[in-house]
Design an enzyme around this catalytic site. Structure first.
Site, PDB file in Angstrom:
ATOM      1  N   GLY A  10      -1.834   2.121   4.775  1.00 44.31           N
ATOM      2  CA  GLY A  10      -0.526   2.678   4.469  1.00 44.31           C
ATOM      3  C   GLY A  10      -0.617   4.045   3.821  1.00 44.31           C
ATOM      4  O   GLY A  10      -1.666   4.703   3.856  1.00 44.31           O
ATOM      5  N   ARG A  18      -0.922   5.041   0.744  1.00 47.93           N
ATOM      6  CA  ARG A  18      -2.009   5.235  -0.225  1.00 47.93           C
ATOM      7  C   ARG A  18      -3.338   5.398   0.490  1.00 47.93           C
ATOM      8  O   ARG A  18      -4.141   6.255   0.126  1.00 47.93           O
ATOM      9  CB  ARG A  18      -2.083   4.071  -1.222  1.00 47.93           C
ATOM     10  CG  ARG A  18      -3.047   4.364  -2.383  1.00 47.93           C
ATOM     11  CD  ARG A  18      -3.123   3.225  -3.398  1.00 47.93           C
ATOM     12  NE  ARG A  18      -3.811   3.632  -4.609  1.00 47.93           N
ATOM     13  CZ  ARG A  18      -5.133   3.620  -4.778  1.00 47.93           C
ATOM     14  NH1 ARG A  18      -5.926   3.221  -3.789  1.00 47.93           N
ATOM     15  NH2 ARG A  18      -5.674   4.011  -5.924  1.00 47.93           N
ATOM     16  N   CYS A  19      -3.578   4.600   1.516  1.00 49.32           N
ATOM     17  CA  CYS A  19      -4.831   4.698   2.264  1.00 49.32           C
ATOM     18  C   CYS A  19      -5.003   6.071   2.907  1.00 49.32           C
ATOM     19  O   CYS A  19      -6.118   6.572   3.034  1.00 49.32           O
ATOM     20  CB  CYS A  19      -4.883   3.637   3.361  1.00 49.32           C
ATOM     21  SG  CYS A  19      -5.178   1.961   2.785  1.00 49.32           S
ATOM     22  N   MET A  20      -3.893   6.673   3.347  1.00 43.81           N
ATOM     23  CA  MET A  20      -3.959   7.927   4.096  1.00 43.81           C
ATOM     24  C   MET A  20      -4.007   9.159   3.197  1.00 43.81           C
ATOM     25  O   MET A  20      -3.880  10.283   3.702  1.00 43.81           O
ATOM     26  CB  MET A  20      -2.754   8.041   5.031  1.00 43.81           C
ATOM     27  CG  MET A  20      -2.722   7.012   6.140  1.00 43.81           C
ATOM     28  SD  MET A  20      -1.446   7.351   7.374  1.00 43.81           S
ATOM     29  CE  MET A  20       0.054   7.239   6.374  1.00 43.81           C
ATOM     30  N   ASN A  36       0.841  -1.200   0.000  1.00 40.79           N
ATOM     31  CA  ASN A  36       0.000   0.000   0.000  1.00 40.79           C
ATOM     32  C   ASN A  36       0.876   1.250   0.000  1.00 40.79           C
ATOM     33  O   ASN A  36       0.998   1.956   0.995  1.00 40.79           O
ATOM     34  CB  ASN A  36      -0.938  -0.010   1.205  1.00 40.79           C
ATOM     35  CG  ASN A  36      -1.981   1.080   1.127  1.00 40.79           C
ATOM     36  OD1 ASN A  36      -1.858   2.124   1.738  1.00 40.79           O
ATOM     37  ND2 ASN A  36      -3.024   0.828   0.359  1.00 40.79           N
TER      38      ASN A  36
END
Length: 409
Positions: A396, A398-400, A353
């Site tokens: 990770g 990308r998620c944030m 991620n």
């Protein structure tokens, strides 16, 4: 930052990142307890002070690479400060969607939120409201019978993961129906930003809205180029929503003419496609493989003459499918090189991620040292951020983050 004609411009996963949406970790993380954290989709309790330090490193890397950062709490504040009537409407909707059932408590909450500055009100909505914060609050019979907990308004710790509530696709967005009830209130912010914010309200088409029947989350939405999307069918995104998104994009005559639907196992470890699969360079992807991790691939295309979507199942390997639709040979770097032990450990801590800030340049958690070394051995530039606390939420870089503008490639 150079001016773009549209406030949303996302036609790839890897074009140089120019503008991104984040959320500063707040008191909502302090309101997680061992008894409720699973209900809020956390596997452990982050230490807020260190989580903030780690997140600041993340933001600093972005700024040092000339990425403009918007914070979701600032955007919604800019919306509400413009109108008392709009602020009151927002408060009423937020309380309604928090499922507050008694008129007495509804009125107490309206008075409480209205007494705060807009910035403090937004922070409190995200962090949650406990009973002691409301003067004159008394438990109703409904509360007592149904075992009301400490919170009158539950915290929203997943606001940290700005990737999911809405997703940038082309010059528009999907405002998503979240899979879990505990995350649905997050999308109120996106609704008001794209309906009322002066930068976004008249300039951003909405491909899908937050009250759709089927769930769709941004961690399953990947934009590969101006014609090609990859959408995950996962624990959090349903097949119905993928087909409905395809219809919306095709009928609105966007540049997207092909959608690859990647079905992955419905598993907490693989909650979204981007936990096991992301693009990091023109022809390079990273992916996680294991005995129970597989991809079933479906292709959705549109026939304008019949106004129908054509769907077929691909039988080829993921690498061959991507090579065909991208028109070039691609390589896949496996998480930890496919090692059974390190691969599972690093995927759990978001080794796949990663966030591309330019072709061949990514931000990754430092703890995933085996995978990061492989990236560098394959010519990828890796910016490492500490993650002892941020990783406890199972998301990770990308998620944030939700990219708002990337350079076209």
């Amino acid at each position: 930052m150079e001016e773009y004609l549209n406030p949303i411009n996302i036609f790839s996963e890897i074009g140089r990142l120019k503008k991104v949406l984040l959320h500063r970790p707040g008191e909502e993380l302090e309101n997680l307890t061992p008894f409720i954290m699973k209900n809020f989709l956390f596997d452990d309790i982050p230490y807020l002070e260190v989580a903030r330090q780690e997140h600041e490193v993340f933001a600093s890397i972005l700024k040092n690479n000339l990425v403009e950062i918007e914070y979701i709490e600032d955007l919604i504040s800019e919306v509400l400060v413009s109108s008392v009537a709009l602020e009151n409407k927002f408060i009423s909707q937020f309380i309604l969607e928090a499922e507050i059932k008694t008129d007495f408590t509804i009125n107490l909450l309206k008075d409480y939120f209205s007494s705060l500055t807009i910035d403090n009100m937004i922070s409190k909505m995200i962090s949650g409201v406990v009973t002691e914060e409301l003067k004159n609050y008394t438990s109703s019979l409904d509360d007592l019978v149904n075992g009301a907990n400490l919170f009158i308004i539950d915290p929203m710790p997943n606001v940290l993961f700005t990737r999911d509530p809405f997703a940038s696709i082309g010059n528009g967005v999907t405002i998503n129906k979240m899979f879990t009830k505990v995350r649905q209130r997050e999308t109120i912010f996106a609704e008001y930003i794209f309906k009322y914010h002066p930068v976004y309200k008249e300039n951003v088409p909405i491909w899908l809205n937050r009250w759709e029947e089927a769930s769709l989350e941004g961690g399953d939405e990947l934009v590969l180029n101006k014609g090609l999307l990859v959408i995950g069918i996962s624990e959090r995104t349903e097949a119905k929503s993928v087909e409905k998104l395809a219809i919306s994009l095709f009928k609105n005559k966007t540049s997207f003419d092909t959608i690859l639907a990647f079905q992955i196992p419905k598993n907490r470890s693989y909650m979204h496609l981007d936990t096991v699969f992301t693009q990091i360079d023109y022809s390079v992807f990273t992916s996680f493989t294991s005995d129970d991790m597989y991809f079933s691939i479906y292709v959705l295309t549109y026939n304008p003459s019949s106004s129908k979507i054509h769907i077929k199942k691909e039988k080829a390997r993921i690498k061959d499918v991507l090579s065909f639709y991208l028109g070039r040979k691609i390589d896949i770097i496996k998480c930890a090189g496919g090692d059974l032990i390190h691969g599972a450990r690093e995927q759990w801590n978001d080794g796949a991620n990663v966030l591309a800030i330019a072709p061949g340049e990514i931000i990754a958690y430092s703890r995933n040292h085996v995978t990061n070394k492989l990236f560098e051995e394959n010519g990828i530039k890796v910016h490492r951020i500490p993650s002892s606390e941020l990783s406890r939420g199972r998301g990770g870089p990308r998620c944030m983050s939700m990219p708002l503008i990337r350079e076209d490639i």
